[in-house]
Design a protein around this motif. Structure first.
Motif, mmCIF file in Angstrom:
data_model
loop_
_atom_site.group_PDB
_atom_site.id
_atom_site.type_symbol
_atom_site.label_atom_id
_atom_site.label_comp_id
_atom_site.label_asym_id
_atom_site.label_seq_id
_atom_site.Cartn_x
_atom_site.Cartn_y
_atom_site.Cartn_z
ATOM 1 N N SER A 11 0.846 -1.209 0.000
ATOM 2 C CA SER A 11 0.000 0.000 0.000
ATOM 3 C C SER A 11 0.875 1.250 0.000
ATOM 4 N N PHE A 15 1.183 3.971 -2.981
ATOM 5 C CA PHE A 15 0.800 5.351 -2.653
ATOM 6 C C PHE A 15 1.929 6.326 -3.006
ATOM 7 N N THR A 36 -4.044 5.149 -6.108
ATOM 8 C CA THR A 36 -3.654 3.997 -5.281
ATOM 9 C C THR A 36 -4.766 2.969 -5.226
ATOM 10 N N ILE A 37 -6.003 3.441 -5.014
ATOM 11 C CA ILE A 37 -7.144 2.511 -4.951
ATOM 12 C C ILE A 37 -7.261 1.755 -6.277
ATOM 13 N N LEU A 40 -4.315 -0.788 -6.680
ATOM 14 C CA LEU A 40 -4.411 -1.932 -5.755
ATOM 15 C C LEU A 40 -5.581 -2.852 -6.123
ATOM 16 N N ILE A 41 -6.746 -2.272 -6.425
ATOM 17 C CA ILE A 41 -7.899 -3.119 -6.775
ATOM 18 C C ILE A 41 -7.599 -3.895 -8.060
ATOM 19 N N PHE A 44 -5.234 -6.756 -7.162
ATOM 20 C CA PHE A 44 -5.926 -7.822 -6.426
ATOM 21 C C PHE A 44 -6.845 -8.626 -7.346
ATOM 22 N N PHE B 72 -2.832 8.741 2.934
ATOM 23 C CA PHE B 72 -2.389 7.333 2.906
ATOM 24 C C PHE B 72 -3.192 6.472 3.892
ATOM 25 N N VAL B 79 -9.983 0.775 -0.332
ATOM 26 C CA VAL B 79 -9.848 -0.434 -1.172
ATOM 27 C C VAL B 79 -11.050 -1.365 -0.930
#
Lengths: 242, 124
Positions: A11, A15, A36-37, A40-41, A44, B72, B79
């Motif tokens: 994370s 970021f 970032t979201i 990451l999604i 995943f 952050f 998420v």
């Protein structure tokens, strides 16, 4: 332990990468949290990692959510001179803005047939993330949906706010090549509007070009967060019963 | 070393304010504990500045860094959106309509009120 290092570390790396990208291109749409979201999604989804797996390693970061709200006392302290001299007018504007946000979002969502828990997750989208999340949970909403709605409020105002205010004739920017020369009165209007609707994200976006607006904006975002946290638990359930 | 001490001072004050905020919330449950903490933190900084017990220079550098990266801490909870893929496919348009309409309504109202109340008023 290995999950903590893996997922918290991942994370952080993503970021910092997103922050670097935003810093390089300086576009509001490249908001580090949004990037970032998204990254990451996507990761995943590709590697078939569930949210539960991720949270086994990243849940400790959630302990920092409450201190993050406390830290917002710093910009409030920095702008306290504005409040001392104009507190009645600024407070009144923020109160009406908070009422407007709660009324429009609740009534419109209800008219569109959205479920109550989803409405509860959305209504506090125009205030800063940390307070929006706690307000949403208090109303029976889901904080992850609230976090994304806060980004919708922040990004739309950051990208189109100045353009929209010029279009409806509420501000005039005389020299578009040198925004720093925009008169203080115009900056006050812009700052209050962006602070009330697009919180810290909007404030950060206008800060460089409109310094006076940024001072008003950071005051407005704090006051709107306080008013919304105070009003929403009583006002939103009332609106939902209409 | 001095910088690290300044970061530690910020961490201590934030923890203190949050703890006091939790106590206040138990007796007056009007605001969330973190918001009480935020108000106490602002008051504490004002007090520190007025008495010169905690001059501004102690906080400038650590606060600038912290505020830059504060978003952050919202990453894990955001998420969580991945659990609601079906909801987004089903109601994404409606959700976006509500989001944009509300935001531009607030921008317009706040700007109009500011023009009425704040323009031509100086604060110096």
């Amino acid at each position: 332990m290995i999950e903590v290092v893996l997922y918290s570390g991942l994370s952080l790396i993503v970021f910092l990468f997103a922050y670097f990208i935003q810093h390089k291109y300086r576009l509001a749409i490249l908001n580090p949290l949004l990037l970032t979201i998204t990254i990451l999604i996507s990761l995943f989804a590709v590697f078939n990692i569930s949210y539960q797996d991720y949270m086994q390693g990243a849940e400790y970061l959630n302990y920092l959510l409450e201190p993050a709200v406390v830290l917002l006392g710093y910009p409030l302290y920095k702008q306290i001179h504005l409040l001392k001299t104009q507190w009645q007018k600024i407070s009144l504007i923020c109160l009406f803005a908070s009422l407007c946000a709660l009324t429009v979002s609740t009534i419109l969502a209800k008219l569109l047939g959205l479920e109550t828990w989803l409405i509860a997750s959305m209504v506090s989208m125009n205030i800063t993330t940390a307070v929006a999340m706690s307000t949403s949970v208090e109303l029976g909403g889901i904080s992850s949906i609230t976090a994304v709605m806060v980004l919708v409020g922040g990004l739309s105002g950051s990208i189109f706010g100045v353009m929209w205010l010029g279009f409806v004739g509420l501000i005039k920017i005389p020299n578009k090549d040198n925004l720093l020369t925009t008169p203080d009165n115009q900056q006050k209007v812009l700052g209050m509007a962006i602070g009330c609707a697009s919180h810290a994200l909007g404030t950060a976006t206008i800060a460089k070009s409109f310094p006076v607006a940024a001072a008003y904006s950071s005051t407005a975002l704090i006051l709107c967060a306080i008013f919304t946290a105070l009003i929403a638990p009583i006002y939103v359930p009332f609106l939902l019963t209409l | 070393m001095k910088n690290i001490l300044n970061y530690l001072l910020v961490a201590f004050l934030v923890t203190l304010c949050l703890t006091l905020g939790r106590v206040l919330h138990q007796y007056i449950p009007v605001l969330p504990p973190s918001l009480y903490g935020m108000l106490l933190f602002a008051l504490l900084l004002s007090f520190g500045h007025a008495t010169q017990l905690m001059p501004d220079k102690l906080f400038v550098k650590p606060m600038a860094t912290i505020m830059r990266f504060i978003s952050f801490v919202f990453v894990p909870v955001s998420v969580g959106l991945m659990q609601y893929g079906d909801l987004i496919l089903e109601s994404g348009g409606k959700i976006l309509t509500v989001g944009l309409t509300t935001t531009f309504s607030v921008i317009t109202l706040a700007a109009w009120l500011s023009q009425k109340f704040l323009v031509n008023v100086t604060h110096d």
